[in-house]
Design a protein around this motif. Structure first.
Motif, PDB file in Angstrom:
ATOM      1  N   ARG A 156      39.275 -76.452  -7.133  1.00 44.83           N
ATOM      2  CA  ARG A 156      37.979 -76.052  -5.768  1.00 44.83           C
ATOM      3  C   ARG A 156      38.575 -74.748  -5.940  1.00 44.83           C
ATOM      4  N   PRO A 157      38.383 -73.152  -6.005  1.00 48.19           N
ATOM      5  CA  PRO A 157      38.775 -72.428  -6.672  1.00 48.19           C
ATOM      6  C   PRO A 157      37.569 -71.397  -5.302  1.00 48.19           C
ATOM      7  N   TYR A 158      36.935 -72.221  -5.344  1.00 42.95           N
ATOM      8  CA  TYR A 158      35.439 -71.760  -4.831  1.00 42.95           C
ATOM      9  C   TYR A 158      35.467 -72.500  -3.110  1.00 42.95           C
ATOM     10  N   VAL A 159      36.183 -72.650  -2.212  1.00 39.40           N
ATOM     11  CA  VAL A 159      36.557 -73.661  -1.322  1.00 39.40           C
ATOM     12  C   VAL A 159      37.678 -72.580  -0.255  1.00 39.40           C
ATOM     13  N   GLU A 160      37.603 -72.314   0.802  1.00 36.95           N
ATOM     14  CA  GLU A 160      38.643 -72.053   1.181  1.00 36.95           C
ATOM     15  C   GLU A 160      39.549 -73.369   1.883  1.00 36.95           C
ATOM     16  N   PHE A 161      40.707 -72.866   2.189  1.00 35.63           N
ATOM     17  CA  PHE A 161      41.399 -73.581   2.389  1.00 35.63           C
ATOM     18  C   PHE A 161      42.443 -73.463   3.875  1.00 35.63           C
ATOM     19  N   GLU A 162      42.107 -73.935   5.330  1.00 34.30           N
ATOM     20  CA  GLU A 162      43.067 -73.477   5.876  1.00 34.30           C
ATOM     21  C   GLU A 162      43.781 -74.335   6.674  1.00 34.30           C
ATOM     22  N   VAL A 163      45.021 -74.073   6.576  1.00 37.61           N
ATOM     23  CA  VAL A 163      45.719 -75.490   6.943  1.00 37.61           C
ATOM     24  C   VAL A 163      46.806 -74.997   8.672  1.00 37.61           C
ATOM     25  N   VAL A 164      46.389 -75.699   9.637  1.00 36.72           N
ATOM     26  CA  VAL A 164      46.750 -75.295  10.788  1.00 36.72           C
ATOM     27  C   VAL A 164      47.134 -76.375  11.959  1.00 36.72           C
ATOM     28  N   PRO A 165      48.257 -76.012  12.068  1.00 33.80           N
ATOM     29  CA  PRO A 165      49.168 -76.803  13.583  1.00 33.80           C
ATOM     30  C   PRO A 165      48.058 -76.937  14.314  1.00 33.80           C
ATOM     31  N   ARG A 166      48.206 -78.236  14.724  1.00 32.37           N
ATOM     32  CA  ARG A 166      48.213 -78.500  16.393  1.00 32.37           C
ATOM     33  C   ARG A 166      48.039 -80.206  16.904  1.00 32.37           C
ATOM     34  N   PRO A 167      49.483 -79.583  17.782  1.00 34.28           N
ATOM     35  CA  PRO A 167      50.188 -80.298  18.611  1.00 34.28           C
ATOM     36  C   PRO A 167      49.324 -81.308  19.069  1.00 34.28           C
ATOM     37  N   SER A 168      50.138 -81.988  19.743  1.00 30.55           N
ATOM     38  CA  SER A 168      49.398 -83.245  20.215  1.00 30.55           C
ATOM     39  C   SER A 168      47.793 -83.811  20.030  1.00 30.55           C
ATOM     40  N   ALA A 169      47.564 -83.654  18.992  1.00 29.94           N
ATOM     41  CA  ALA A 169      46.223 -84.512  18.227  1.00 29.94           C
ATOM     42  C   ALA A 169      46.612 -84.482  16.842  1.00 29.94           C
ATOM     43  N   PRO A 170      45.810 -85.742  17.047  1.00 29.69           N
ATOM     44  CA  PRO A 170      45.429 -86.371  15.879  1.00 29.69           C
ATOM     45  C   PRO A 170      45.700 -85.398  14.648  1.00 29.69           C
ATOM     46  N   ALA A 171      45.879 -86.157  13.583  1.00 23.20           N
ATOM     47  CA  ALA A 171      45.058 -85.270  12.187  1.00 23.20           C
ATOM     48  C   ALA A 171      44.124 -84.773  12.108  1.00 23.20           C
ATOM     49  N   GLU A 172      42.784 -84.181  10.995  1.00 26.43           N
ATOM     50  CA  GLU A 172      41.779 -84.096  11.319  1.00 26.43           C
ATOM     51  C   GLU A 172      41.275 -83.125  10.009  1.00 26.43           C
ATOM     52  N   ILE A 173      40.165 -83.513   9.461  1.00 22.73           N
ATOM     53  CA  ILE A 173      39.610 -82.467   8.501  1.00 22.73           C
ATOM     54  C   ILE A 173      38.189 -82.289   8.797  1.00 22.73           C
ATOM     55  N   GLN A 174      38.681 -80.853   9.039  1.00 21.22           N
ATOM     56  CA  GLN A 174      36.859 -80.017   9.378  1.00 21.22           C
ATOM     57  C   GLN A 174      36.528 -79.342   8.169  1.00 21.22           C
ATOM     58  N   ALA A 175      35.426 -80.200   7.891  1.00 26.35           N
ATOM     59  CA  ALA A 175      34.187 -79.040   6.283  1.00 26.35           C
ATOM     60  C   ALA A 175      33.356 -77.648   7.251  1.00 26.35           C
ATOM     61  N   PHE A 176      33.022 -76.785   6.309  1.00 22.55           N
ATOM     62  CA  PHE A 176      32.178 -76.372   6.990  1.00 22.55           C
ATOM     63  C   PHE A 176      31.548 -75.943   5.418  1.00 22.55           C
ATOM     64  N   TYR A 177      29.999 -76.228   5.692  1.00 28.32           N
ATOM     65  CA  TYR A 177      29.001 -75.610   4.519  1.00 28.32           C
ATOM     66  C   TYR A 177      28.424 -74.417   4.483  1.00 28.32           C
ATOM     67  N   THR A 178      27.803 -74.138   3.772  1.00 28.65           N
ATOM     68  CA  THR A 178      27.129 -72.778   3.477  1.00 28.65           C
ATOM     69  C   THR A 178      25.638 -73.065   4.606  1.00 28.65           C
ATOM     70  N   ASN A 179      24.295 -74.324   4.979  1.00 23.99           N
ATOM     71  CA  ASN A 179      23.909 -74.792   5.497  1.00 23.99           C
ATOM     72  C   ASN A 179      24.671 -74.465   7.347  1.00 23.99           C
ATOM     73  N   GLY A 180      25.582 -74.044   7.240  1.00 19.94           N
ATOM     74  CA  GLY A 180      25.925 -74.300   8.885  1.00 19.94           C
ATOM     75  C   GLY A 180      26.618 -75.602   9.552  1.00 19.94           C
ATOM     76  N   ALA A 181      26.509 -76.476   8.872  1.00 17.55           N
ATOM     77  CA  ALA A 181      26.636 -77.785   9.094  1.00 17.55           C
ATOM     78  C   ALA A 181      28.285 -77.900   9.367  1.00 17.55           C
ATOM     79  N   VAL A 182      29.356 -78.232  10.350  1.00 19.53           N
ATOM     80  CA  VAL A 182      30.397 -79.004  10.487  1.00 19.53           C
ATOM     81  C   VAL A 182      30.338 -80.707  10.327  1.00 19.53           C
TER      82      VAL A 182
END
Length: 95
Positions: free
Chosen positions: A43-69
């Motif tokens: 999926r070369p059209y998707v920007e992937f970002e990996v962010v450490p976040r101590p003291s919080a559960p693992a989570e995936i956030q998807a950002f869409y072209t219509n502004g939705a998350v």
């Protein structure tokens, strides 16, 4: 026609097992180490970002072209389960 993907960015948050406790994020960390590159190559059209976040559960956030998350908490999921959720979020729209 022109292909316009609905998703523009996928952010992966994790609490690394080597930093503090982080056992609930082990599947996300395994996913990042073993499956993320192949997902990004497919999926070369998707920007992937990996962010450490101590003291919080693992989570995936998807950002869409219509502004939705969309968010999905990956609490105690395996790397394969994280992959399935990431693929689903990449392949669906935000409506």
């Amino acid at each position: 026609g022109v292909f316009v993907p609905p998703i523009r960015k996928l952010t992966l948050f994790y609490n690394h097992p080597g930093i503090g406790h982080g056992g609930d994020s082990r599947g996300m960390v395994d996913f990042v180490h073993t499956k993320l590159v192949s997902l990004a190559e497919r999926r070369p059209y998707v920007e992937f970002e990996v962010v450490p976040r101590p003291s919080a559960p693992a989570e995936i956030q998807a950002f869409y072209t219509n502004g939705a998350v969309k968010r999905h908490i990956c609490y105690r999921l395996t790397a394969d389960e994280v992959l399935r959720h990431a693929e689903y979020m990449c392949d669906t729209n935000a409506s």
